[in-house]
Design an enzyme around this catalytic site. Sequence first.
Site, PDB file in Angstrom:
ATOM      1  CB  CYS A   1     -11.481   6.531  10.278  1.00 35.53           C
ATOM      2  SG  CYS A   1     -12.015   5.057   9.402  1.00 35.53           S
TER       3      CYS A   1
ATOM      4  CG  HIS B   1      -7.377   6.693  10.076  1.00 38.70           C
ATOM      5  ND1 HIS B   1      -7.541   5.583  10.867  1.00 38.70           N
ATOM      6  CD2 HIS B   1      -8.131   6.494   8.963  1.00 38.70           C
ATOM      7  CE1 HIS B   1      -8.365   4.752  10.258  1.00 38.70           C
ATOM      8  NE2 HIS B   1      -8.734   5.265   9.108  1.00 38.70           N
TER       9      HIS B   1
ATOM     10  CG  ASN C   1      -8.751   1.543   8.267  1.00 37.41           C
ATOM     11  OD1 ASN C   1      -9.241   1.844   9.348  1.00 37.41           O
ATOM     12  ND2 ASN C   1      -8.914   2.275   7.176  1.00 37.41           N
TER      13      ASN C   1
HETATM   14  C1  COA Z   1      -8.854  -0.120  -1.666  1.00 38.06           C
HETATM   15  C2  COA Z   1      -7.564   0.269  -2.374  1.00 38.06           C
HETATM   16  C3  COA Z   1      -6.377  -0.387  -1.708  1.00 38.06           C
HETATM   17  C4  COA Z   1      -7.637  -0.200  -3.832  1.00 38.06           C
HETATM   18  O1  COA Z   1      -6.457   0.220  -4.492  1.00 38.06           O
HETATM   19  P1  COA Z   1      -6.549   0.926  -5.901  1.00 38.06           P
HETATM   20  O2  COA Z   1      -5.177   1.157  -6.344  1.00 38.06           O
HETATM   21  O3  COA Z   1      -7.465   2.130  -5.762  1.00 38.06           O
HETATM   22  O4  COA Z   1      -7.221  -0.204  -6.740  1.00 38.06           O
HETATM   23  P2  COA Z   1      -8.279  -0.100  -7.924  1.00 38.06           P
HETATM   24  O5  COA Z   1      -9.658  -0.261  -7.357  1.00 38.06           O
HETATM   25  O6  COA Z   1      -8.011   1.105  -8.784  1.00 38.06           O
HETATM   26  O7  COA Z   1      -7.895  -1.387  -8.733  1.00 38.06           O
HETATM   27  C5  COA Z   1      -6.612  -1.553  -9.319  1.00 38.06           C
HETATM   28  C6  COA Z   1      -6.489  -2.974  -9.825  1.00 38.06           C
HETATM   29  O8  COA Z   1      -6.442  -3.878  -8.721  1.00 38.06           O
HETATM   30  C7  COA Z   1      -7.520  -4.810  -8.821  1.00 38.06           C
HETATM   31  N1  COA Z   1      -8.015  -5.030  -7.452  1.00 38.06           N
HETATM   32  C8  COA Z   1      -8.904  -4.275  -6.759  1.00 38.06           C
HETATM   33  N2  COA Z   1      -9.061  -4.799  -5.533  1.00 38.06           N
HETATM   34  C9  COA Z   1      -8.279  -5.879  -5.468  1.00 38.06           C
HETATM   35  C10 COA Z   1      -8.027  -6.807  -4.458  1.00 38.06           C
HETATM   36  N3  COA Z   1      -8.593  -6.721  -3.243  1.00 38.06           N
HETATM   37  N4  COA Z   1      -7.122  -7.800  -4.710  1.00 38.06           N
HETATM   38  C11 COA Z   1      -6.526  -7.906  -5.904  1.00 38.06           C
HETATM   39  N5  COA Z   1      -6.746  -7.046  -6.926  1.00 38.06           N
HETATM   40  C12 COA Z   1      -7.598  -6.036  -6.678  1.00 38.06           C
HETATM   41  C13 COA Z   1      -8.545  -4.168  -9.704  1.00 38.06           C
HETATM   42  O9  COA Z   1      -9.319  -5.138 -10.349  1.00 38.06           O
HETATM   43  C14 COA Z   1      -7.669  -3.420 -10.668  1.00 38.06           C
HETATM   44  O10 COA Z   1      -7.169  -4.322 -11.633  1.00 38.06           O
HETATM   45  P3  COA Z   1      -6.883  -3.843 -13.158  1.00 38.06           P
HETATM   46  O11 COA Z   1      -5.811  -2.793 -13.052  1.00 38.06           O
HETATM   47  O12 COA Z   1      -6.433  -5.096 -13.824  1.00 38.06           O
HETATM   48  O13 COA Z   1      -8.194  -3.307 -13.660  1.00 38.06           O
HETATM   49  C15 COA Z   1      -7.375   1.785  -2.356  1.00 38.06           C
HETATM   50  O14 COA Z   1      -8.305   2.425  -3.188  1.00 38.06           O
HETATM   51  C16 COA Z   1      -7.483   2.363  -0.999  1.00 38.06           C
HETATM   52  O15 COA Z   1      -6.732   2.024  -0.109  1.00 38.06           O
HETATM   53  N6  COA Z   1      -8.376   3.326  -0.818  1.00 38.06           N
HETATM   54  C17 COA Z   1      -8.532   4.021   0.428  1.00 38.06           C
HETATM   55  C18 COA Z   1      -9.092   3.092   1.402  1.00 38.06           C
HETATM   56  C19 COA Z   1      -9.093   3.685   2.743  1.00 38.06           C
HETATM   57  O16 COA Z   1      -8.106   4.131   3.218  1.00 38.06           O
HETATM   58  N7  COA Z   1     -10.258   3.632   3.359  1.00 38.06           N
HETATM   59  C20 COA Z   1     -10.422   4.003   4.675  1.00 38.06           C
HETATM   60  C21 COA Z   1     -10.431   5.435   4.849  1.00 38.06           C
HETATM   61  S1  COA Z   1     -10.916   5.684   6.443  1.00 38.06           S
END
Ligand code: COA
Length: 342
Positions: free
Chosen positions: A123, A264, A295
């Site tokens: 990215c 980004h 993204n």
């Molecule tokens: C991917 C992302 C949105 C997930 O959000 P998060 O808050 O970290 O989510 P978690 O993995 O901790 O999960 C939190 C809860 O949501 C749930 N969950 C995870 N993905 C889910 C989805 N796609 N839809 C619905 N629920 C989801 C999990 O099961 C968890 O449930 P629980 O609390 O009952 O156990 C986040 O981690 C993120 O944006 N990370 C950076 C990604 C990024 O920017 N990448 C590119 C960089 S270049």
Amino acid sequence: MAARLAHITGSEHTALLGLGVYRPQRIVTNDEVAGPIDSSDEWIRTRSGIHTRRFATGSETVVTMSTEAARGALRSARIEAEQIDCVVLATSTWPLLTPAAAPQVATALGMGHPPAFDLSAGCAGFCHGLAVASDLIKGGTARHVLVIGVELLSATVNPADRATAFLFGDGAGAVVVGPASEPGIGPTVWGSDGTQHHAIRQDKNWVEFFAEFDERGAEAVRPWLAMEGTAVFRWAAHSLKQVCLDAIGAAGLRPGDLEAMIPHQANGRIIEIMARELDLSPSCALAGDIEEAGNTSAASIPLAMEALLRKGDAKPGADALLVAFGAGLSWAAQVVKLPNWQ
Ligand SMILES: CC(C)(COP(=O)(O)OP(=O)(O)OC[C@H]1O[C@@H](n2cnc3c(N)ncnc32)[C@H](O)[C@@H]1OP(=O)(O)O)[C@@H](O)C(=O)NCCC(=O)NCCS
């Protein structure tokens, strides 16, 4: 075939002379991606800030999207294709290991035979491309460089993967970089951390895939993009403040001087945290194209730049911080003066 000789006199300063983008035709809603991952429009909006994204279809490829974006950049820079001395194309989703996509884009644009190569920095690729382009011009190797950020992530993301399926989109953005009478691209602050190579990755390599294919035939699973979402979130939201401050300082500015910030477009919450930690002026425009584009990795900064200018939130000439980060891990930031875009 005419020989291309390096120019002998570099330019003290460089700038973005023009900007163009290509957004694929097909708009994909959260409801459409939510089904296979047991998610919802509401969860995706709240956790990522994304409302819609675009997926390429049919004739929309890395080469055609790049070519269209580049045409817009050349038009707005009022530069002819033959005046481009080098093409730098940043992508992680060109499906061939070789040859690169950039020479085909140069040919499609009728450029003749310029040096043209792909750049892989996840990215952060577009900001890496700007650094390379600016220094090629300062060093006298080129006078005008076309920098493209392009991705077709819908082909590399598993629609059944909860961590990635809702996040990514497709598109392309391009700028023409050229000499300038005053600084238009500040020094680049950049780096990488290979110890975190697993955080965003292709989950198996092609050699492994073909070994699996030999063993399991049609049951072999192709490589997909994989991401450790929470680790990436923490790193991006909280570790890049100093990179931003260093880039702003290297440009001779303070955070309060910025007229725009174009991070980004990784995740809406990451963007908000980064902006909050920098103590920007209330009048500083913050790019939020993630809402409509998702993204788009290496394409996200030029796409977000275009959206900011098109909506009138910032004007050509405004001082804008660009900061990009992602797979590698890798990062790059610089302050630029926003270009013409029409
Ligand atoms: C991917 C992302 C949105 C997930 O959000 P998060 O808050 O970290 O989510 P978690 O993995 O901790 O999960 C939190 C809860 O949501 C749930 N969950 C995870 N993905 C889910 C989805 N796609 N839809 C619905 N629920 C989801 C999990 O099961 C968890 O449930 P629980 O609390 O009952 O156990 C986040 O981690 C993120 O944006 N990370 C950076 C990604 C990024 O920017 N990448 C590119 C960089 S270049």
